[in-house]
Motif scaffolding. Structure first.
Motif, PDB file in Angstrom:
ATOM      1  N   ASN A  21      15.182  17.059  -4.117  1.00  0.00           N
ATOM      2  CA  ASN A  21      16.377  16.694  -3.366  1.00  0.00           C
ATOM      3  C   ASN A  21      17.525  17.665  -3.580  1.00  0.00           C
ATOM      4  O   ASN A  21      17.695  18.237  -4.642  1.00  0.00           O
ATOM      5  CB  ASN A  21      16.838  15.261  -3.636  1.00  0.00           C
ATOM      6  CG  ASN A  21      17.572  14.679  -2.426  1.00  0.00           C
ATOM      7  OD1 ASN A  21      17.607  15.280  -1.352  1.00  0.00           O
ATOM      8  ND2 ASN A  21      18.143  13.515  -2.587  1.00  0.00           N
ATOM      9  N   ARG A  22      18.276  17.834  -2.512  1.00  0.00           N
ATOM     10  CA  ARG A  22      19.503  18.636  -2.464  1.00  0.00           C
ATOM     11  C   ARG A  22      19.245  20.123  -2.534  1.00  0.00           C
ATOM     12  O   ARG A  22      19.832  20.890  -1.790  1.00  0.00           O
ATOM     13  CB  ARG A  22      20.504  18.182  -3.524  1.00  0.00           C
ATOM     14  CG  ARG A  22      21.034  16.781  -3.268  1.00  0.00           C
ATOM     15  CD  ARG A  22      22.093  16.384  -4.263  1.00  0.00           C
ATOM     16  NE  ARG A  22      22.718  15.111  -3.884  1.00  0.00           N
ATOM     17  CZ  ARG A  22      23.559  14.434  -4.632  1.00  0.00           C
ATOM     18  NH1 ARG A  22      23.889  14.900  -5.824  1.00  0.00           N
ATOM     19  NH2 ARG A  22      24.068  13.304  -4.215  1.00  0.00           N
TER      20      ARG A  22
ATOM     21  N   PRO B  25      16.788  23.559  -1.947  1.00  0.00           N
ATOM     22  CA  PRO B  25      16.085  23.905  -0.707  1.00  0.00           C
ATOM     23  C   PRO B  25      14.574  23.755  -0.723  1.00  0.00           C
ATOM     24  O   PRO B  25      13.950  23.797   0.344  1.00  0.00           O
ATOM     25  CB  PRO B  25      16.466  25.375  -0.502  1.00  0.00           C
ATOM     26  CG  PRO B  25      16.661  25.895  -1.896  1.00  0.00           C
ATOM     27  CD  PRO B  25      17.265  24.755  -2.665  1.00  0.00           C
TER      28      PRO B  25
ATOM     29  N   TYR C 272      17.544   8.737   5.689  1.00  0.00           N
ATOM     30  CA  TYR C 272      17.987   9.978   5.075  1.00  0.00           C
ATOM     31  C   TYR C 272      19.511   9.995   5.022  1.00  0.00           C
ATOM     32  O   TYR C 272      20.180   9.633   5.993  1.00  0.00           O
ATOM     33  CB  TYR C 272      17.523  11.183   5.898  1.00  0.00           C
ATOM     34  CG  TYR C 272      16.047  11.491   5.823  1.00  0.00           C
ATOM     35  CD1 TYR C 272      15.529  12.247   4.772  1.00  0.00           C
ATOM     36  CD2 TYR C 272      15.181  11.054   6.803  1.00  0.00           C
ATOM     37  CE1 TYR C 272      14.179  12.543   4.718  1.00  0.00           C
ATOM     38  CE2 TYR C 272      13.827  11.340   6.755  1.00  0.00           C
ATOM     39  CZ  TYR C 272      13.328  12.090   5.708  1.00  0.00           C
ATOM     40  OH  TYR C 272      11.991  12.380   5.642  1.00  0.00           O
TER      41      TYR C 272
ATOM     42  N   ASN D 259      22.945  14.389   2.506  1.00  0.00           N
ATOM     43  CA  ASN D 259      22.653  15.325   1.419  1.00  0.00           C
ATOM     44  C   ASN D 259      21.177  15.405   1.061  1.00  0.00           C
ATOM     45  O   ASN D 259      20.794  16.216   0.210  1.00  0.00           O
ATOM     46  CB  ASN D 259      23.450  14.942   0.169  1.00  0.00           C
ATOM     47  CG  ASN D 259      24.941  15.165   0.334  1.00  0.00           C
ATOM     48  OD1 ASN D 259      25.351  16.124   0.973  1.00  0.00           O
ATOM     49  ND2 ASN D 259      25.751  14.291  -0.226  1.00  0.00           N
ATOM     50  N   ASP D 260      20.347  14.569   1.671  1.00  0.00           N
ATOM     51  CA  ASP D 260      18.918  14.596   1.362  1.00  0.00           C
ATOM     52  C   ASP D 260      18.266  15.855   1.921  1.00  0.00           C
ATOM     53  O   ASP D 260      18.570  16.288   3.039  1.00  0.00           O
ATOM     54  CB  ASP D 260      18.219  13.365   1.928  1.00  0.00           C
ATOM     55  CG  ASP D 260      18.560  12.094   1.166  1.00  0.00           C
ATOM     56  OD1 ASP D 260      19.013  12.208   0.011  1.00  0.00           O
ATOM     57  OD2 ASP D 260      18.380  10.997   1.732  1.00  0.00           O
ATOM     58  N   ASN D 261      17.362  16.408   1.141  1.00  0.00           N
ATOM     59  CA  ASN D 261      16.746  17.672   1.540  1.00  0.00           C
ATOM     60  C   ASN D 261      15.265  17.690   1.189  1.00  0.00           C
ATOM     61  O   ASN D 261      14.738  18.705   0.740  1.00  0.00           O
ATOM     62  CB  ASN D 261      17.464  18.844   0.838  1.00  0.00           C
ATOM     63  CG  ASN D 261      17.311  20.144   1.597  1.00  0.00           C
ATOM     64  OD1 ASN D 261      16.911  20.154   2.754  1.00  0.00           O
ATOM     65  ND2 ASN D 261      17.619  21.259   0.954  1.00  0.00           N
TER      66      ASN D 261
ATOM     67  N   GLN E 175      12.865  16.200   3.457  1.00  0.00           N
ATOM     68  CA  GLN E 175      12.086  15.883   4.647  1.00  0.00           C
ATOM     69  C   GLN E 175      10.841  16.758   4.784  1.00  0.00           C
ATOM     70  O   GLN E 175       9.768  16.260   5.168  1.00  0.00           O
ATOM     71  CB  GLN E 175      12.952  15.984   5.897  1.00  0.00           C
ATOM     72  CG  GLN E 175      12.271  15.452   7.159  1.00  0.00           C
ATOM     73  CD  GLN E 175      13.251  15.315   8.327  1.00  0.00           C
ATOM     74  OE1 GLN E 175      14.437  15.576   8.190  1.00  0.00           O
ATOM     75  NE2 GLN E 175      12.740  14.917   9.465  1.00  0.00           N
TER      76      GLN E 175
ATOM     77  N   CYS F 133      23.101  25.849  -5.134  1.00  0.00           N
ATOM     78  CA  CYS F 133      22.713  25.504  -3.767  1.00  0.00           C
ATOM     79  C   CYS F 133      23.710  24.586  -3.092  1.00  0.00           C
ATOM     80  O   CYS F 133      23.739  24.492  -1.871  1.00  0.00           O
ATOM     81  CB  CYS F 133      21.334  24.826  -3.768  1.00  0.00           C
ATOM     82  SG  CYS F 133      20.019  25.801  -4.480  1.00  0.00           S
ATOM     83  N   ARG F 134      24.506  23.887  -3.880  1.00  0.00           N
ATOM     84  CA  ARG F 134      25.455  22.915  -3.348  1.00  0.00           C
ATOM     85  C   ARG F 134      26.786  23.011  -4.066  1.00  0.00           C
ATOM     86  O   ARG F 134      26.864  23.487  -5.191  1.00  0.00           O
ATOM     87  CB  ARG F 134      24.910  21.485  -3.518  1.00  0.00           C
ATOM     88  CG  ARG F 134      23.685  21.145  -2.655  1.00  0.00           C
ATOM     89  CD  ARG F 134      24.031  21.083  -1.175  1.00  0.00           C
ATOM     90  NE  ARG F 134      22.881  20.719  -0.371  1.00  0.00           N
ATOM     91  CZ  ARG F 134      22.629  19.492   0.047  1.00  0.00           C
ATOM     92  NH1 ARG F 134      23.437  18.501  -0.265  1.00  0.00           N
ATOM     93  NH2 ARG F 134      21.563  19.253   0.780  1.00  0.00           N
TER      94      ARG F 134
END
Length: 275
Positions: free
Chosen positions: A40-41, A43, A80, A83-85, A87, A270-271
């Motif tokens: 999550n979050r 990449p 989702y 901020n969910d990453n 998928q 990344c964030r």
């Protein structure tokens, strides 16, 4: 042979590979312990889970709150968030296999020979090792059983806040899950408090970091945790906090259980912490 515990990755796969190069990880003889939140979050949640799963018994991971969140989303119980990453993992051809593997991972890992216990977040002050292991096993059995979908649908919530041995059903399972995957601070009576995430010293008066609670029965353990990135690196002899904020531009840290050495890789981030 070396055993390295590594803090929360959260999909920062490239940074993990750089760290493994730095410690000269050899899958033929070394073992990795992961503090949870593989996903999550960041990449590359898909690549991260594929890699950890591919290591077989050379890797041990405990479940974190983001891992459980992804499982709940995959089962359709949550939407989702922005901020969910993860998928790509859920929709991958091997997604069902990866999700099944993930929900079969433990909440607690204890190695009596090495003398370390690994969890994602925290332990209720009333729990010694034996009770903590038993509580973890209760939730693990449900996650790995036929009723896991119902559990994922009902695991969210902040209550009950206090441990009682007579807790039953989803209330008991939720409390246990919240301890292992979400807790940071406690009220003086041992009640869970979920709103404050800052480092000790920033919390409102009266709140106590779970590992400093005066009635904590697990003080004799050497506990490895992730989850609490604002703690920074802590290796004080009894608590080994390894989430050093790779996702936010901090570092990804490996701690060698045999030598006590910490090795870090500086992460670009990344964030933003504001996200």
């Amino acid at each position: 042979m070396a055993t390295y515990a590594i803090g929360d990755i959260q999909g920062c796969f490239d940074e993990l590979q750089q760290l493994l190069q730095r410690i000269n990880f050899d899958p033929a003889k070394d073992q990795l312990w992961f503090t949870g939140d593989l996903v999550n979050r960041g990449p590359k949640s898909l690549e991260t889970v594929r890699f950890v799963k591919s290591l077989g018994d050379r890797a041990i991971t405990v479940l974190g709150n983001h891992d459980l969140h992804m499982l709940a989303v995959a089962e359709g119980h949550l939407k989702y968030s922005k901020n969910d990453n993860f998928q790509p993992l859920i929709e991958a051809d091997d997604g069902p296999e990866l999700l099944r593997w993930l929900r079969h991972q433990p909440l607690l890992h204890h190695d009596a020979k090495l003398g370390y216990t690994m969890i994602h977040a925290g332990l209720a002050p009333q729990w010694d090792l034996s009770l903590a292991q038993a509580c973890a096993a209760e939730v693990e059995a449900v996650l790995q059983g036929d009723d896991y979908v119902d559990f994922l649908q009902n695991m969210y919530g902040n209550k009950p806040k206090r441990w009682k041995g007579k807790l039953e059903g989803i209330k008991r399972l939720r409390f246990i899950t919240n301890c292992f995957s979400r807790m940071r601070y406690l009220e003086p009576d041992g009640a869970l408090e979920f709103h404050h995430k800052g480092a000790p010293g920033s919390q409102p008066e009266g709140l106590i970091p779970w590992f400093e609670h005066p009635e904590r029965r697990s003080r004799d353990l050497k506990v490895i945790i992730g989850h609490w990135s604002t703690l920074g690196l802590m290796t004080d002899g009894s608590l080994f906090a390894l989430d050093t904020g790779c996702l936010w531009g901090g570092t990804l840290t490996a701690y060698c259980l045999e030598s006590g050495e910490s090795i870090a890789y500086n992460c670009p981030g990344c964030r933003s912490p504001k996200e």
